[in-house]
Design an enzyme around this catalytic site. Structure first.
Site, PDB file in Angstrom:
ATOM      1  N   HIS A 311       3.116  -5.466  -0.779  1.00 10.82           N
ATOM      2  CA  HIS A 311       3.857  -5.428   0.469  1.00 10.82           C
ATOM      3  C   HIS A 311       4.914  -4.346   0.367  1.00 10.82           C
ATOM      4  CE1 HIS A 311       6.260  -6.765   3.900  1.00 10.82           C
ATOM      5  NE2 HIS A 311       5.175  -7.406   4.279  1.00 10.82           N
ATOM      6  N   ASP A 369      -1.150 -12.620   4.305  1.00 12.98           N
ATOM      7  CA  ASP A 369      -2.549 -12.544   4.723  1.00 12.98           C
ATOM      8  C   ASP A 369      -3.519 -13.144   3.716  1.00 12.98           C
ATOM      9  OD1 ASP A 369      -2.237 -11.147   7.179  1.00 12.98           O
ATOM     10  OD2 ASP A 369      -1.602  -9.435   5.992  1.00 12.98           O
TER      11      ASP A 369
HETATM   12  N1  ACO Z   1      -4.292  -3.267  -4.699  1.00 10.06           N
HETATM   13  C1  ACO Z   1      -4.193  -2.353  -5.694  1.00 10.06           C
HETATM   14  N2  ACO Z   1      -3.141  -1.516  -5.849  1.00 10.06           N
HETATM   15  C2  ACO Z   1      -2.150  -1.602  -4.955  1.00 10.06           C
HETATM   16  C3  ACO Z   1      -2.185  -2.520  -3.893  1.00 10.06           C
HETATM   17  C4  ACO Z   1      -3.300  -3.383  -3.775  1.00 10.06           C
HETATM   18  N3  ACO Z   1      -3.390  -4.269  -2.788  1.00 10.06           N
HETATM   19  N4  ACO Z   1      -1.058  -2.387  -3.146  1.00 10.06           N
HETATM   20  C5  ACO Z   1      -0.344  -1.418  -3.714  1.00 10.06           C
HETATM   21  N5  ACO Z   1      -1.001  -0.941  -4.822  1.00 10.06           N
HETATM   22  C6  ACO Z   1      -0.510   0.090  -5.743  1.00 10.06           C
HETATM   23  C7  ACO Z   1      -0.624   1.483  -5.152  1.00 10.06           C
HETATM   24  O1  ACO Z   1      -1.865   2.076  -5.463  1.00 10.06           O
HETATM   25  C8  ACO Z   1       0.528   2.181  -5.826  1.00 10.06           C
HETATM   26  O2  ACO Z   1       0.165   2.455  -7.153  1.00 10.06           O
HETATM   27  P1  ACO Z   1       0.733   3.790  -7.887  1.00 10.06           P
HETATM   28  O3  ACO Z   1       2.214   3.605  -7.932  1.00 10.06           O
HETATM   29  O4  ACO Z   1       0.073   3.767  -9.216  1.00 10.06           O
HETATM   30  O5  ACO Z   1       0.304   4.946  -7.029  1.00 10.06           O
HETATM   31  C9  ACO Z   1       1.607   1.107  -5.884  1.00 10.06           C
HETATM   32  O6  ACO Z   1       0.884  -0.150  -5.925  1.00 10.06           O
HETATM   33  C10 ACO Z   1       2.556   1.094  -4.701  1.00 10.06           C
HETATM   34  O7  ACO Z   1       1.763   1.019  -3.520  1.00 10.06           O
HETATM   35  P2  ACO Z   1       2.087   1.738  -2.157  1.00 10.06           P
HETATM   36  O8  ACO Z   1       0.818   2.065  -1.454  1.00 10.06           O
HETATM   37  O9  ACO Z   1       3.060   2.849  -2.389  1.00 10.06           O
HETATM   38  O10 ACO Z   1       2.835   0.601  -1.405  1.00 10.06           O
HETATM   39  P3  ACO Z   1       3.139   0.568   0.119  1.00 10.06           P
HETATM   40  O11 ACO Z   1       4.440  -0.108   0.263  1.00 10.06           O
HETATM   41  O12 ACO Z   1       2.981   1.911   0.737  1.00 10.06           O
HETATM   42  O13 ACO Z   1       1.945  -0.338   0.700  1.00 10.06           O
HETATM   43  C11 ACO Z   1       0.657  -2.128   1.460  1.00 10.06           C
HETATM   44  C12 ACO Z   1       2.053  -1.666   1.015  1.00 10.06           C
HETATM   45  C13 ACO Z   1       0.100  -1.211   2.568  1.00 10.06           C
HETATM   46  C14 ACO Z   1       0.781  -3.526   2.043  1.00 10.06           C
HETATM   47  C15 ACO Z   1      -0.263  -2.116   0.222  1.00 10.06           C
HETATM   48  O14 ACO Z   1       0.250  -2.964  -0.767  1.00 10.06           O
HETATM   49  C16 ACO Z   1      -1.704  -2.513   0.570  1.00 10.06           C
HETATM   50  O15 ACO Z   1      -2.490  -1.659   0.993  1.00 10.06           O
HETATM   51  N6  ACO Z   1      -2.081  -3.823   0.390  1.00 10.06           N
HETATM   52  C17 ACO Z   1      -3.354  -4.293   0.779  1.00 10.06           C
HETATM   53  C18 ACO Z   1      -3.414  -4.481   2.272  1.00 10.06           C
HETATM   54  C19 ACO Z   1      -2.632  -5.683   2.725  1.00 10.06           C
HETATM   55  O16 ACO Z   1      -2.720  -6.769   2.165  1.00 10.06           O
HETATM   56  N7  ACO Z   1      -1.867  -5.505   3.812  1.00 10.06           N
HETATM   57  C20 ACO Z   1      -1.077  -6.569   4.425  1.00 10.06           C
HETATM   58  C21 ACO Z   1       0.363  -6.233   4.388  1.00 10.06           C
HETATM   59  S1  ACO Z   1       1.313  -7.587   4.974  1.00 10.06           S
HETATM   60  C22 ACO Z   1       1.317  -7.481   6.649  1.00 10.06           C
HETATM   61  O17 ACO Z   1       1.122  -6.482   7.260  1.00 10.06           O
HETATM   62  C23 ACO Z   1       1.520  -8.751   7.342  1.00 10.06           C
END
Ligand code: ACO
Length: 435
Positions: A311, A369
């Site tokens: 998140h 979610d």
């Molecule tokens: N699975 C694997 N790796 C992940 C995940 C995941 N679900 N989420 C983040 N990471 C990793 C990224 O690859 C990144 O790694 P790095 O530092 O080695 O490059 C690090 O964790 C940070 O991730 P970001 O993408 O910078 O985090 P951001 O805050 O931009 O994204 C998000 C948050 C979009 C929710 C992301 O965690 C994601 O895509 N999760 C899966 C989708 C999801 O569940 N969305 C629901 C969000 S809640 C809502 O909207 C109600």
């Protein structure tokens, strides 16, 4: 400088040696913010923050999140307390009016919302214009935007009474619009709202009832749906709420603004994630395959991410996911699927991920979610309706933020971010025959 005014931050340009003082602003709780609103005028420099990870775009008194501790407060109340003790409409009152209603206010508020549950009859024609296999979110974007063509007496954003009417209308009509989108996709007749039922029961009735039979939803469904609505009601400046604020900052009418919020919510990184969680669990299929998918989630060359994990704000367990985990068990039990394999798989996946160094290091925990899709699927909602339910719940948050922005002191300022231009510098025009 008074005791309560923090010292300004200093920005120094190492090339020219020039320095600028930037005021630091404090909220009631949470981190302080460097106020850069006058920076460009003073220094000719912009700040750069794609995705707004370090940027506050407004003052707000509605919701507070402490992402490190996994705390979510609405108007100061913990989400767990609200989810356990309140109805969805009490939470709506809290978000809109700043206080939990007393018994009299609660009843008056319920009456006000109930009064607006019906849709203008002419609007039903809109549905018939869509293909039967339209995604219900596509229908939502269109029909909600079209409300502005029907409710002209609530589009003057400078009139507080019209704004309130628009907010109540949107909260009240959203379940009706959502249920009709579902009914249209399955070829069943639209069910008109029955205002003797509660808000949540009415929504389930309009979705799953048919004119030929009596319908009373199982109590576990009403209770779980009430919790789902409360847990999704608001989440401060998320993508869709920021979209609503941005659309509203130009003075657009509330129905158009909420339609833009629905469009933003549709994306898989936001509201579409619970649908993606369910697809992922089905794809994994068996606990033996969990390690394979964990490896894929960690591989930077593989676009696969563990859906329902991570998140932007929470760097701890999302408090909403905890509440939903217990309701998932209740709903599954009520439909005779106590030993649902997808639930067992989700629990195992969560356990394995939470012990994995990759997820620990990056503070990736289950988000809201992760369990909501399992609950909704057990109730009988098709996956395409999951994000629609999120929109029904989030409408109150959207309108509360929209109204907070419009009614804030000072003139409404249009949202207009800057950019770091990386294209061609100015060059001479080349006539067609010389290109
Ligand atoms: N699975 C694997 N790796 C992940 C995940 C995941 N679900 N989420 C983040 N990471 C990793 C990224 O690859 C990144 O790694 P790095 O530092 O080695 O490059 C690090 O964790 C940070 O991730 P970001 O993408 O910078 O985090 P951001 O805050 O931009 O994204 C998000 C948050 C979009 C929710 C992301 O965690 C994601 O895509 N999760 C899966 C989708 C999801 O569940 N969305 C629901 C969000 S809640 C809502 O909207 C109600």
């Amino acid at each position: 400088m008074t005791k309560n005014t923090p010292a300004p931050a200093l920005l120094k340009d190492p090339n020219s040696g020039k320095e600028w003082e930037l005021p630091i602003r404090s909220g009631s709780v949470g981190p302080q913010a460097v106020d850069v609103s006058k920076l460009y005028g003073q220094s000719g420099l912009f700040t750069y923050d794609p995705g707004f990870t370090s940027t506050a775009a407004c003052d707000s008194g509605i919701t507070y999140i402490d992402g490190e501790e996994g705390i979510l407060l609405h108007r100061g109340y913990r989400i767990e307390d609200l989810a356990q003790n309140c109805s969805f409409l009490e939470v709506c009152h809290l978000l809109l009016h700043g206080a939990l209603p007393n018994a009299q206010e609660k009843s008056a508020f319920e009456d006000s919302i109930r009064y607006h549950t019906m849709l203008h009859e002419q609007m039903l024609m809109f549905y018939r214009g869509f293909r039967r296999d339209s995604h219900p979110m596509a229908i939502m974007v269109g029909v909600v935007g079209a409300l502005s063509a029907f409710y002209h007496d609530s589009t003057d954003i400078n009139d507080p009474e019209q704004r309130l009417l628009a907010q109540y209308r949107l909260i009240a009509k959203m379940p009706t619009i959502a249920a009709m989108a579902y009914k249209y996709s399955v070829g069943q007749p639209f069910m008109y709202p029955q205002n003797s039922r509660s808000f949540t029961e009415n929504f389930l009735y309009m979705t799953f009832g048919v004119p030929a039979e009596e319908y009373a939803p199982p109590p576990a469904f009403v209770s779980a749906m009430e919790r789902i609505l409360i847990l999704h009601a608001d989440h401060e400046q998320n993508a869709s709420t920021s979209t609503v604020r941005t659309a509203g900052s130009s003075g657009a009418n509330p129905f158009a603004c909420i339609s833009s919020g629905i469009a933003s919510l549709w994306g898989p990184a936001h509201g579409g994630a619970n649908e993606a969680v369910l697809s992922m669990l089905r794809e994994i299929g068996h606990p033996d395959r969990i390690p394979e998918f964990i490896t894929r989630a960690k591989d930077k060359n593989d676009p696969f991410r563990l859906m329902g994990f991570g998140h932007r704000v929470y760097k701890n367990y999302d408090p909403r996911a905890k509440v939903l985990q217990s309701h998932a068990h209740e709903v599954l039990e009520s439909v005779g699927r106590k030993d649902e394999p997808l639930m067992a798989l989700a629990l195992q996946l969560e356990q394995i991920a939470l012990q994995d160094e990759y997820f620990i290091e990056r503070k990736l925990f289950p988000n809201v979610d992760f369990y909501s899709g399992i609950i909704l699927e057990a109730m009988g909602f098709p996956t395409s309706m999951f994000t629609v339910l999120f929109a029904v719940a989030r409408t109150v948050g959207w309108v509360a933020h929209w109204n907070e922005m419009i009614s804030a002191e000072g003139a409404l300022r249009i949202t207009r971010p800057r950019q770091l231009y990386t294209g061609e510098p100015e060059r001479p025009f080349v006539p067609l025959d010389e290109r």
